[in-house]
Design an enzyme around this catalytic site. Structure first.
Site, PDB file in Angstrom:
ATOM      1  N   PHE A   1      49.479  16.151 -15.980  1.00  0.00           N
ATOM      2  CA  PHE A   1      49.744  17.421 -15.839  1.00  0.00           C
ATOM      3  C   PHE A   1      49.755  17.867 -14.436  1.00  0.00           C
ATOM      4  O   PHE A   1      50.856  18.435 -13.897  1.00  0.00           O
ATOM      5  CB  PHE A   1      49.181  18.146 -16.838  1.00  0.00           C
ATOM      6  CG  PHE A   1      49.716  19.697 -17.048  1.00  0.00           C
ATOM      7  CD1 PHE A   1      50.966  19.989 -17.263  1.00  0.00           C
ATOM      8  CD2 PHE A   1      48.845  20.727 -16.394  1.00  0.00           C
ATOM      9  CE1 PHE A   1      51.491  21.573 -17.184  1.00  0.00           C
ATOM     10  CE2 PHE A   1      49.290  22.146 -16.302  1.00  0.00           C
ATOM     11  CZ  PHE A   1      50.595  22.415 -16.636  1.00  0.00           C
ATOM     12  N   ILE A   2      48.470  18.094 -13.869  1.00  0.00           N
ATOM     13  CA  ILE A   2      48.327  18.886 -12.546  1.00  0.00           C
ATOM     14  C   ILE A   2      49.073  17.891 -11.465  1.00  0.00           C
ATOM     15  O   ILE A   2      49.429  18.489 -10.652  1.00  0.00           O
ATOM     16  CB  ILE A   2      47.076  19.240 -12.455  1.00  0.00           C
ATOM     17  CG1 ILE A   2      46.429  20.064 -13.481  1.00  0.00           C
ATOM     18  CG2 ILE A   2      46.837  19.720 -11.049  1.00  0.00           C
ATOM     19  CD1 ILE A   2      44.967  20.143 -13.618  1.00  0.00           C
TER      20      ILE A   2
ATOM     21  N   LEU B   1      48.362   5.351 -16.079  1.00  0.00           N
ATOM     22  CA  LEU B   1      49.169   5.759 -17.203  1.00  0.00           C
ATOM     23  C   LEU B   1      48.286   5.394 -18.325  1.00  0.00           C
ATOM     24  O   LEU B   1      48.876   4.787 -19.621  1.00  0.00           O
ATOM     25  CB  LEU B   1      50.387   4.798 -17.168  1.00  0.00           C
ATOM     26  CG  LEU B   1      51.509   5.177 -16.041  1.00  0.00           C
ATOM     27  CD1 LEU B   1      52.723   4.268 -16.237  1.00  0.00           C
ATOM     28  CD2 LEU B   1      51.995   6.735 -16.162  1.00  0.00           C
TER      29      LEU B   1
ATOM     30  N   ALA C   1      43.243  11.401  -9.991  1.00  0.00           N
ATOM     31  CA  ALA C   1      42.960  10.572 -11.176  1.00  0.00           C
ATOM     32  C   ALA C   1      41.676  10.820 -11.758  1.00  0.00           C
ATOM     33  O   ALA C   1      40.499  10.708 -10.796  1.00  0.00           O
ATOM     34  CB  ALA C   1      43.255   9.197 -10.370  1.00  0.00           C
TER      35      ALA C   1
ATOM     36  N   SER D   1      39.522  12.682 -18.443  1.00  0.00           N
ATOM     37  CA  SER D   1      39.226  13.881 -18.900  1.00  0.00           C
ATOM     38  C   SER D   1      39.019  14.142 -20.151  1.00  0.00           C
ATOM     39  O   SER D   1      38.839  13.146 -21.040  1.00  0.00           O
ATOM     40  CB  SER D   1      40.739  14.739 -18.720  1.00  0.00           C
ATOM     41  OG  SER D   1      41.636  14.137 -19.341  1.00  0.00           O
TER      42      SER D   1
ATOM     43  N   THR E   1      38.955  19.187 -12.351  1.00  0.00           N
ATOM     44  CA  THR E   1      39.455  20.247 -13.107  1.00  0.00           C
ATOM     45  C   THR E   1      38.291  20.611 -14.267  1.00  0.00           C
ATOM     46  O   THR E   1      38.326  21.468 -14.837  1.00  0.00           O
ATOM     47  CB  THR E   1      40.557  19.959 -13.841  1.00  0.00           C
ATOM     48  OG1 THR E   1      40.397  18.747 -14.786  1.00  0.00           O
ATOM     49  CG2 THR E   1      41.573  19.685 -13.004  1.00  0.00           C
ATOM     50  N   ASP E   2      37.012  19.963 -14.197  1.00  0.00           N
ATOM     51  CA  ASP E   2      36.116  20.235 -15.123  1.00  0.00           C
ATOM     52  C   ASP E   2      35.018  21.208 -14.851  1.00  0.00           C
ATOM     53  O   ASP E   2      35.018  22.030 -13.783  1.00  0.00           O
ATOM     54  CB  ASP E   2      35.347  18.901 -15.710  1.00  0.00           C
ATOM     55  CG  ASP E   2      34.597  19.160 -16.899  1.00  0.00           C
ATOM     56  OD1 ASP E   2      35.286  19.558 -17.916  1.00  0.00           O
ATOM     57  OD2 ASP E   2      33.338  18.784 -17.024  1.00  0.00           O
ATOM     58  N   GLU E   3      34.072  21.534 -15.890  1.00  0.00           N
ATOM     59  CA  GLU E   3      33.061  22.520 -15.649  1.00  0.00           C
ATOM     60  C   GLU E   3      31.800  22.033 -14.665  1.00  0.00           C
ATOM     61  O   GLU E   3      30.716  21.994 -15.114  1.00  0.00           O
ATOM     62  CB  GLU E   3      32.397  22.956 -16.935  1.00  0.00           C
ATOM     63  CG  GLU E   3      33.474  23.238 -18.113  1.00  0.00           C
ATOM     64  CD  GLU E   3      32.944  23.548 -19.555  1.00  0.00           C
ATOM     65  OE1 GLU E   3      31.903  22.952 -19.898  1.00  0.00           O
ATOM     66  OE2 GLU E   3      33.712  23.956 -20.073  1.00  0.00           O
TER      67      GLU E   3
ATOM     68  N   TYR F   1      31.649  13.982 -17.836  1.00  0.00           N
ATOM     69  CA  TYR F   1      33.110  14.299 -17.301  1.00  0.00           C
ATOM     70  C   TYR F   1      32.779  15.029 -16.022  1.00  0.00           C
ATOM     71  O   TYR F   1      33.224  15.019 -14.949  1.00  0.00           O
ATOM     72  CB  TYR F   1      33.835  14.928 -18.179  1.00  0.00           C
ATOM     73  CG  TYR F   1      35.188  15.438 -17.767  1.00  0.00           C
ATOM     74  CD1 TYR F   1      35.922  14.916 -16.773  1.00  0.00           C
ATOM     75  CD2 TYR F   1      35.796  16.564 -18.258  1.00  0.00           C
ATOM     76  CE1 TYR F   1      37.263  15.391 -16.224  1.00  0.00           C
ATOM     77  CE2 TYR F   1      36.949  17.047 -17.849  1.00  0.00           C
ATOM     78  CZ  TYR F   1      37.595  16.427 -16.833  1.00  0.00           C
ATOM     79  OH  TYR F   1      39.036  16.625 -16.455  1.00  0.00           O
TER      80      TYR F   1
END
Length: 159
Positions: free
Chosen positions: A11-12, A35, A82, A85, A133-135, A158
């Site tokens: 998505f991003i 993929l 990459a 997630s 993109t994670d915490e 993650y």
């Protein structure tokens, strides 16, 4: 300029690919994606028609593949989206996350270092951008924002 975008079918990553192609039409974009569940080649259908875009299916944790990619494509910039997630998945299969998110990132960094290092030990104008993109700063508190000074506080494989 030649830009390697990893995780570009996600998505991003795919949004970044389109941003790059739309705003920097002279740049070449090489998209590398494994993929998995997070990548969708259909998100890149329009990009596939652009002569400045190239898609490669592959795994960033495959060191031999990544070294060959750097040797053949000679990217000037790497933007690494990459990653495995979703926190719940990282708790269920932490080894998969470590392989991609840690070993895969190291594979890219090592390939970039070997390909880009100049005789004087510098890297010229080459750039490597690592995206997360994670915490990595932990859960969002009552303040509602993080800053560059917020200490890292990851709570899962993650992050």
């Amino acid at each position: 300029m030649k830009i390697l975008v990893t995780g570009g079918a996600g998505f991003i990553g795919s949004n970044f690919v389109y941003y790059e192609l739309d705003n920097y039409p002279n740049d070449e974009v090489i998209c590398l994606d494994k993929l998995t569940y997070a990548g969708n080649l259909e998100t890149l259908e329009v990009a596939m028609k652009n002569p400045k875009f190239k898609f490669l299916k592959g795994d960033i944790a495959d060191r031999v593949f990544v070294d060959k990619l750097f040797a053949s494509e000679k990217p000037d910039v790497v933007v690494n989206f990459a990653a495995e997630s979703h926190v719940d998945r990282s708790i269920e299969t932490p080894r998969v996350f470590v392989n991609t998110n840690v070993c895969g990132t190291v594979s890219l960094l090592d390939a970039a270092r070997r390909a880009w290092e100049l005789d004087d030990g510098s890297y010229g104008s080459k750039k490597f951008l690592q995206v997360s993109t994670d915490e990595v700063y932990g859960s969002l508190g009552v303040d509602g924002y993080f800053t560059e000074d917020t200490p890292l506080d990851p709570h899962s494989p993650y992050s």
